[in-house]
Design an enzyme around this catalytic site. Structure first.
Site, short mmCIF file in Angstrom:
data_model
loop_
_atom_site.label_atom_id
_atom_site.label_comp_id
_atom_site.label_asym_id
_atom_site.label_seq_id
_atom_site.Cartn_x
_atom_site.Cartn_y
_atom_site.Cartn_z
N ASP A 13 0.82 -1.22 0.00
CA ASP A 13 0.00 0.00 0.00
C ASP A 13 0.85 1.27 0.00
O ASP A 13 0.42 2.30 0.53
CB ASP A 13 -0.96 0.03 1.20
CG ASP A 13 -1.75 -1.25 1.32
OD1 ASP A 13 -2.26 -1.70 0.28
OD2 ASP A 13 -1.86 -1.80 2.43
N LYS A 16 2.36 2.32 -5.12
CA LYS A 16 3.08 1.89 -6.34
C LYS A 16 2.23 2.13 -7.59
O LYS A 16 2.76 2.50 -8.63
CB LYS A 16 3.40 0.39 -6.26
CG LYS A 16 4.29 0.02 -5.10
CD LYS A 16 4.43 -1.49 -4.97
CE LYS A 16 3.21 -2.20 -4.47
NZ LYS A 16 2.85 -1.96 -3.08
N GLY A 40 -4.26 -4.19 -4.10
CA GLY A 40 -5.24 -3.19 -4.48
C GLY A 40 -4.50 -1.92 -4.85
O GLY A 40 -3.86 -1.30 -4.01
N HIS A 41 -4.52 -1.59 -6.12
CA HIS A 41 -3.78 -0.41 -6.58
C HIS A 41 -4.76 0.69 -6.95
O HIS A 41 -5.56 0.53 -7.88
CB HIS A 41 -2.89 -0.78 -7.78
CG HIS A 41 -1.77 -1.71 -7.40
ND1 HIS A 41 -0.98 -2.36 -8.31
CD2 HIS A 41 -1.31 -2.08 -6.20
CE1 HIS A 41 -0.09 -3.09 -7.67
NE2 HIS A 41 -0.28 -2.94 -6.39
N GLN A 223 2.17 -5.81 -3.23
CA GLN A 223 2.56 -5.98 -1.83
C GLN A 223 3.89 -5.26 -1.55
O GLN A 223 4.29 -4.41 -2.34
CB GLN A 223 2.64 -7.46 -1.43
CG GLN A 223 1.27 -8.13 -1.26
CD GLN A 223 0.69 -8.66 -2.54
OE1 GLN A 223 1.38 -9.23 -3.36
NE2 GLN A 223 -0.59 -8.47 -2.75
P1 IMP Z 1 -2.62 -12.82 1.71
O1 IMP Z 1 -1.62 -12.30 0.75
O2 IMP Z 1 -4.04 -12.53 1.34
O3 IMP Z 1 -2.40 -14.28 2.00
O4 IMP Z 1 -2.39 -12.08 3.12
C1 IMP Z 1 -1.19 -12.24 3.87
C2 IMP Z 1 -0.79 -10.93 4.52
O5 IMP Z 1 -0.40 -9.99 3.52
C3 IMP Z 1 -1.93 -10.25 5.31
O6 IMP Z 1 -1.35 -9.57 6.42
C4 IMP Z 1 -2.46 -9.23 4.32
O7 IMP Z 1 -3.09 -8.14 4.96
C5 IMP Z 1 -1.18 -8.81 3.63
N1 IMP Z 1 -1.40 -8.29 2.27
C6 IMP Z 1 -1.62 -9.00 1.15
N2 IMP Z 1 -1.75 -8.20 0.08
C7 IMP Z 1 -1.58 -6.94 0.55
C8 IMP Z 1 -1.57 -5.67 -0.10
O8 IMP Z 1 -1.72 -5.53 -1.32
N3 IMP Z 1 -1.35 -4.60 0.72
C9 IMP Z 1 -1.14 -4.73 2.06
N4 IMP Z 1 -1.13 -5.89 2.68
C10 IMP Z 1 -1.36 -6.99 1.94
#
Ligand code: IMP
Length: 427
Positions: A13, A16, A40-41, A223
């Site tokens: 977040d 990017k 989420g972009h 991420q």
């Molecule tokens: P997952 O990727 O859905 O398995 O989540 C694993 C961890 O990564 C959790 O703490 C999510 O909140 C975090 N996470 C996954 N994608 C994002 C992102 O795009 N932004 C921020 N945190 C993320």
């Protein structure tokens, strides 16, 4: 002509999407290389505000080819929905291509993400529940189904049957859930395959042909480094690598092809989901940052945890990626604060340390050691030139550069393209 990577340097977040949207105007190809629709972009440009989860943020630049690389896991329903929404708003998606090697998120991945989280109880990871973790686990376990498999219906049915037999045992015997029907999943995914077929390509060839023609390519991270399964706060991590190394694997190119690697940092820190966060502010300053910056997840709507800039984590992030430059986003959020803190070390069990611990348990015990800097208490959102930023804001940036040991090239003072101030030329 260079290949440039834009990577998340914190817990995701960082903004990017905005940086990629801006730079896409100057390149001919943008490649997403990791994650899935957990990302989420948010992109705000003359066409409006868009929330993208899978489609690369370069889609708004009319001449740019956008690729979803082999390293991404794709929920076809989400992707089709995103394509439809973009089309309805007048954005052309005919230049969007999907790697035939990318793994698919299947209905059992979504179910298992929820069931596994529930089973973790108080130790839940706080995943986005998009099935991303289970899909990457299957990829590594060689139980994955790939986008290209959808193009051969007979082989797909055979493969799905074998995998589903295995998954139904887990769903019913381990979790007491209902089994999934082969016929239903098969027919649904065949429809998705037909719809996506015009976009499915051997994208590695497209990428290397573009490089051979001397075109400029942008690698779009998802991420952030501190969520990397190796270098992040494991097990509070995601399941694919957001690093520069991950970009090579997830797009299909060698490390020697990447010329510039930019780490995107927020001017403070946020994290969503579980896991240690040494500089977290559980006070009115944290609330003020959250409300000013509207720090709520693009994918899940969850409030993001907010805290001061962590320079220990930031330097670690720069090292494991090999950042050649940094981008600092959301500087304007700090405009109202009289004083700013930057974490320059940790106190762990009574000892001062200046490295980022491997263990999430140890990191949770770390207390931040802060350096205080004066705030500038002046609005910056209308400023367009670096030398016009308040001196104290420039001093803040200069201190971050020193601590991260990486020069800052771009500073953002708002969500619009025009609010990105180039300190030194980025491309
Ligand atoms: P997952 O990727 O859905 O398995 O989540 C694993 C961890 O990564 C959790 O703490 C999510 O909140 C975090 N996470 C996954 N994608 C994002 C992102 O795009 N932004 C921020 N945190 C993320």
């Amino acid at each position: 002509m260079p290949v440039v990577a834009i990577l998340g340097a914190q817990w995701g977040d960082e903004g990017k999407g905005k940086v990629v949207d801006m730079l896409a105007q100057r390149v001919s190809m943008v490649v997403r290389f990791s994650g899935g629709d957990n990302a989420g972009h948010t992109v705000s440009n003359p066409a409006g505000e868009f929330k993208l989860h899978l489609v690369p943020s370069g889609i708004f630049a009319p001449e740019v080819t956008c690729i979803i690389g082999n390293g991404v896991v794709i929920n076809p329903k989400v992707l089709i929905g995103e394509i439809d929404q973009l089309n309805q708003r007048g954005v052309d998606t005919s230049r969007l291509f999907i790697s035939d090697r990318a793994n698919l998120i299947m209905p059992y991945h979504l179910l298992l993400d929820g069931l596994e989280e529930e089973a973790r109880g108080g130790k839940a990871l706080g995943t986005t529940l998009k099935g991303v973790g289970p899909a990457f686990a299957d990829k590594t376990a060689r139980l994955g189904i790939r986008v290209g498999d959808l193009l051969d219906k007979e082989a797909f049915r055979e493969r799905l049957g074998a995998v589903l037999d295995h998954k139904n045992v887990i769903l019913t015997k381990v979790y007491g859930a209902k089994a999934l029907s082969l016929d239903e999943v098969y027919s649904q995914y065949c429809q998705y395959g037909e719809r996506l077929a015009p976009h499915i390509r051997e994208t590695v060839i497209m990428l290397h042909e573009a490089l051979d023609r001397g075109e400029m390519v942008l690698l779009e991270g998802a991420q952030g480094t501190l969520l990397d399964p190796d270098f992040g706060t494991y097990p509070y991590a995601t399941s694919s690598s957001p690093l520069a190394g991950g970009a090579c694997l997830g797009a299909g190119l060698g490390p020697n092809k990447i010329d510039r690697i930019f780490g995107v940092y927020k001017a403070y820190c946020t994290r969503v989901g579980g896991g240690p966060f040494p500089t977290e502010l559980k006070d009115e300053t944290g609330d003020l940052i959250r409300e000013r910056a509207h720090e709520y997840g693009t994918t899940t709507g969850r409030p993001r945890r907010c805290g001061w800039f962590d320079a220990v984590a930031a330097r670690f992030s720069s090292r494991v990626n090999g950042f050649t430059g940094a981008v600092v986003t959301r500087l304007d959020i700090l405009d109202v604060l009289p004083a700013l803190k930057v974490c320059v070390g940790y106190k762990l069990d009574g000892k001062n340390i200046d490295s980022f611990p491997a263990s999430a348990v140890a990191l949770a015990r770390c207390r931040p050691v802060y350096e205080e800097l004066p705030g500038w208490e002046t609005p910056t959102t209308e400023i367009r030139r670096y030398d016009q930023l308040p001196l104290k804001a420039r001093q803040y940036i200069a201190r971050l550069e020193e601590l991260i040991a990486c020069p800052v090239s771009l500073v953002c003072v708002g969500p619009e393209r025009a609010q990105a101030i180039e300190k030194t030329p980025i491309l």
